[in-house]
Design a protein around this motif. Structure first.
Motif, PDB file in Angstrom:
ATOM      1  N   VAL A 149       0.799  -1.288   0.137  1.00 16.53           N
ATOM      2  CA  VAL A 149       0.015   0.209   0.084  1.00 16.53           C
ATOM      3  C   VAL A 149       0.931   1.182   0.077  1.00 16.53           C
ATOM      4  O   VAL A 149       1.491   1.496   1.105  1.00 16.53           O
ATOM      5  CB  VAL A 149      -1.017  -0.025   1.221  1.00 16.53           C
ATOM      6  N   ARG A 171      -4.512   9.356  -1.389  1.00 18.88           N
ATOM      7  CA  ARG A 171      -4.099  10.112  -0.177  1.00 18.88           C
ATOM      8  C   ARG A 171      -3.395  11.455  -0.738  1.00 18.88           C
ATOM      9  O   ARG A 171      -3.238  12.337   0.077  1.00 18.88           O
ATOM     10  CB  ARG A 171      -3.800   9.581   0.734  1.00 18.88           C
ATOM     11  N   LYS A 192     -11.540  -6.051   1.637  1.00 14.29           N
ATOM     12  CA  LYS A 192     -10.589  -5.610   2.453  1.00 14.29           C
ATOM     13  C   LYS A 192     -10.782  -5.694   3.946  1.00 14.29           C
ATOM     14  O   LYS A 192     -11.864  -5.290   4.180  1.00 14.29           O
ATOM     15  CB  LYS A 192     -10.122  -4.334   1.900  1.00 14.29           C
ATOM     16  N   PHE A 247     -10.139  -4.039   7.229  1.00 14.49           N
ATOM     17  CA  PHE A 247      -9.445  -2.849   7.608  1.00 14.49           C
ATOM     18  C   PHE A 247     -10.138  -2.057   8.748  1.00 14.49           C
ATOM     19  O   PHE A 247     -11.355  -2.236   8.824  1.00 14.49           O
ATOM     20  CB  PHE A 247      -9.267  -1.960   6.473  1.00 14.49           C
ATOM     21  N   THR A 298      -5.741  -5.728   6.260  1.00  8.45           N
ATOM     22  CA  THR A 298      -4.559  -4.771   5.812  1.00  8.45           C
ATOM     23  C   THR A 298      -4.756  -3.694   7.057  1.00  8.45           C
ATOM     24  O   THR A 298      -5.725  -3.474   7.590  1.00  8.45           O
ATOM     25  CB  THR A 298      -5.177  -3.769   4.369  1.00  8.45           C
ATOM     26  N   GLY A 299      -3.571  -3.190   7.501  1.00  8.10           N
ATOM     27  CA  GLY A 299      -3.612  -2.401   8.836  1.00  8.10           C
ATOM     28  C   GLY A 299      -2.996  -3.218  10.002  1.00  8.10           C
ATOM     29  O   GLY A 299      -3.501  -4.088  10.562  1.00  8.10           O
ATOM     30  N   GLY A 300      -1.769  -2.733  10.046  1.00 12.38           N
ATOM     31  CA  GLY A 300      -0.940  -3.305  11.126  1.00 12.38           C
ATOM     32  C   GLY A 300      -0.272  -4.670  10.727  1.00 12.38           C
ATOM     33  O   GLY A 300       0.369  -5.210  11.382  1.00 12.38           O
ATOM     34  N   GLY A 345      -0.206  -3.973   3.107  1.00 11.78           N
ATOM     35  CA  GLY A 345       0.047  -2.932   3.954  1.00 11.78           C
ATOM     36  C   GLY A 345       1.083  -2.162   3.674  1.00 11.78           C
ATOM     37  O   GLY A 345       1.730  -2.258   2.481  1.00 11.78           O
ATOM     38  N   THR A 346       1.566  -1.174   4.328  1.00 10.18           N
ATOM     39  CA  THR A 346       2.590  -0.174   4.030  1.00 10.18           C
ATOM     40  C   THR A 346       3.925  -0.204   4.342  1.00 10.18           C
ATOM     41  O   THR A 346       4.861   0.461   3.983  1.00 10.18           O
ATOM     42  CB  THR A 346       2.326   1.178   4.738  1.00 10.18           C
TER      43      THR A 346
HETATM   44  C1  3PG Z   1      -4.216   1.025   4.411  1.00 10.80           C
HETATM   45  O1  3PG Z   1      -4.755   2.063   3.739  1.00 10.80           O
HETATM   46  O2  3PG Z   1      -4.536   0.142   3.714  1.00 10.80           O
HETATM   47  C2  3PG Z   1      -3.447   1.118   5.530  1.00 10.80           C
HETATM   48  O3  3PG Z   1      -3.225   2.444   5.780  1.00 10.80           O
HETATM   49  C3  3PG Z   1      -2.238   0.232   5.679  1.00 10.80           C
HETATM   50  O4  3PG Z   1      -2.136   0.224   7.069  1.00 10.80           O
HETATM   51  P1  3PG Z   1      -0.611   0.047   7.494  1.00 10.80           P
HETATM   52  O5  3PG Z   1       0.044   1.419   7.206  1.00 10.80           O
HETATM   53  O6  3PG Z   1      -0.693  -0.317   8.980  1.00 10.80           O
HETATM   54  O7  3PG Z   1      -0.210  -1.121   6.771  1.00 10.80           O
END
Ligand code: 3PG
Length: 209
Positions: free
Chosen positions: A17, A46, A129, A131, A157-159, A179-180
Motif C-alpha cells: 500500500v 491520499r 479488504k 480494515f 490490511t492495517g498493522g 500494508g505499507t
Molecule cells: C491502508 O490504507 O491499507 C492502511 O493505511 C495500511 O495500514 P498499515 O500502514 O498499517 O500497513
C-alpha cells in the motif's frame, strides 16, 4: 480482466500500500518492488500524485497496479483512466462499488463487520479488504467472520508486517495481506529503494515458507 487481477493478487498474496508524494518516484519504486519479487502495488488517493504515479506504474506491463483509498466515483474514473487494474476503499461506499461494477473493474471495499460483509455480498462481491485488521482483532476475527460467510475472501490490511502475515495467510479465507511496511513513508522520502527491495524480498520469502 477481473479474473487476471484477482489471480495476480492471489498468487502474490501481498499487496504493498503506497502513499506517494512525488510521481517521479513511481518508476524507481516499481523497479524496487519488481527486484524484490513483487510486481504489484496499490497507489492510494491520499496524495495529489496518485493518478500520475498509477499512470507511470501501469506503463510497466509486468506491474499489476491498482488504486487505494478511493472514496468517490470521480476518483474511480481518474484511477481507471490512469490505468488502475483494481480499486480498493477503506470502507463500503455503494456508489464507488457500483461505478467499479459498471466499469468491470475489480473492487475491494473495506469491511470491518458482518453487516459490511453482507453489503458486499449484496453488491455481488466476493472479496473484501478487512480494515484495520490488527486493531479489529486480527486473524482470530477473520476466522470468526469467515465461519458464516464461507464464500467470502479477505485482504486484511492495517498493522500487518512480515512478523504477523503468516497468521493471516494460514487462513483459507485470506486471499492476500496488504500494508505499507514494505514501502514505508520514510523509505519513499529518502528514496531508499534498496531497503524497499530488502523488505519486499523478506515478505515474499516469508509468504513462500
Ligand atoms: C491502508 O490504507 O491499507 C492502511 O493505511 C495500511 O495500514 P498499515 O500502514 O498499517 O500497513
Amino acid at each position: 480482466a477481473v479474473h487476471d487481477t484477482e489471480q495476480t493478487i492471489a498468487r502474490n498474496r501481498l499487496l504493498p500500500v503506497v502513499v506517494i508524494d512525488d510521481a517521479a518516484a513511481a518508476e524507481p519504486l516499481a523497479d524496487a518492488l519488481i527486484a524484490g519479487g513483487l510486481p504489484c502495488a496499490e497507489i492510494t488517493f491520499r496524495t495529489a500524485a496518485a493518478a500520475d504515479a498509477i499512470k507511470a506504474m501501469a506503463a510497466r506491463s509486468e506491474m499489476a497496479v491498482g488504486a487505494g483509498t478511493v472514496l468517490t466515483v470521480e476518483q474511480v474514473d481518474r484511477a481507471v483512466d490512469a490505468g488502475a487494474k483494481f480499486v480498493v476503499s477503506p470502507g463500503f461506499a455503494p456508489a464507488v462499488v457500483q461505478r467499479c461494477r459498471d466499469l468491470n473493474i475489480p473492487v475491494y471495499p473495506g469491511a470491518a463487520t458482518a453487516t459490511e460483509i453482507q453489503m458486499a455480498l449484496d453488491a455481488g462481491l466476493g472479496t473484501v479488504k478487512f480494515f484495520p485488521a490488527e486493531q479489529l482483532g486480527g486473524a482470530a476475527m477473520i476466522k470468526a467472520l469467515a465461519a458464516p460467510f464461507r464464500q467470502v475472501t479477505f485482504i486484511p490490511t492495517g498493522g500487518v508486517t512480515t512478523d504477523n502475515l503468516g497468521e493471516y495467510l494460514a487462513l483459507p479465507s485470506v486471499l492476500a495481506v496488504g500494508g505499507t511496511w514494505m514501502v514505508a513513508a520514510d523509505l519513499l522520502k529518502n528514496r531508499d529503494w534498496a531497503e524497499v527491495t530488502r523488505r519486499t524480498r523478506a515478505a515474499v520469502e516469508r509468504v513462500s515458507r
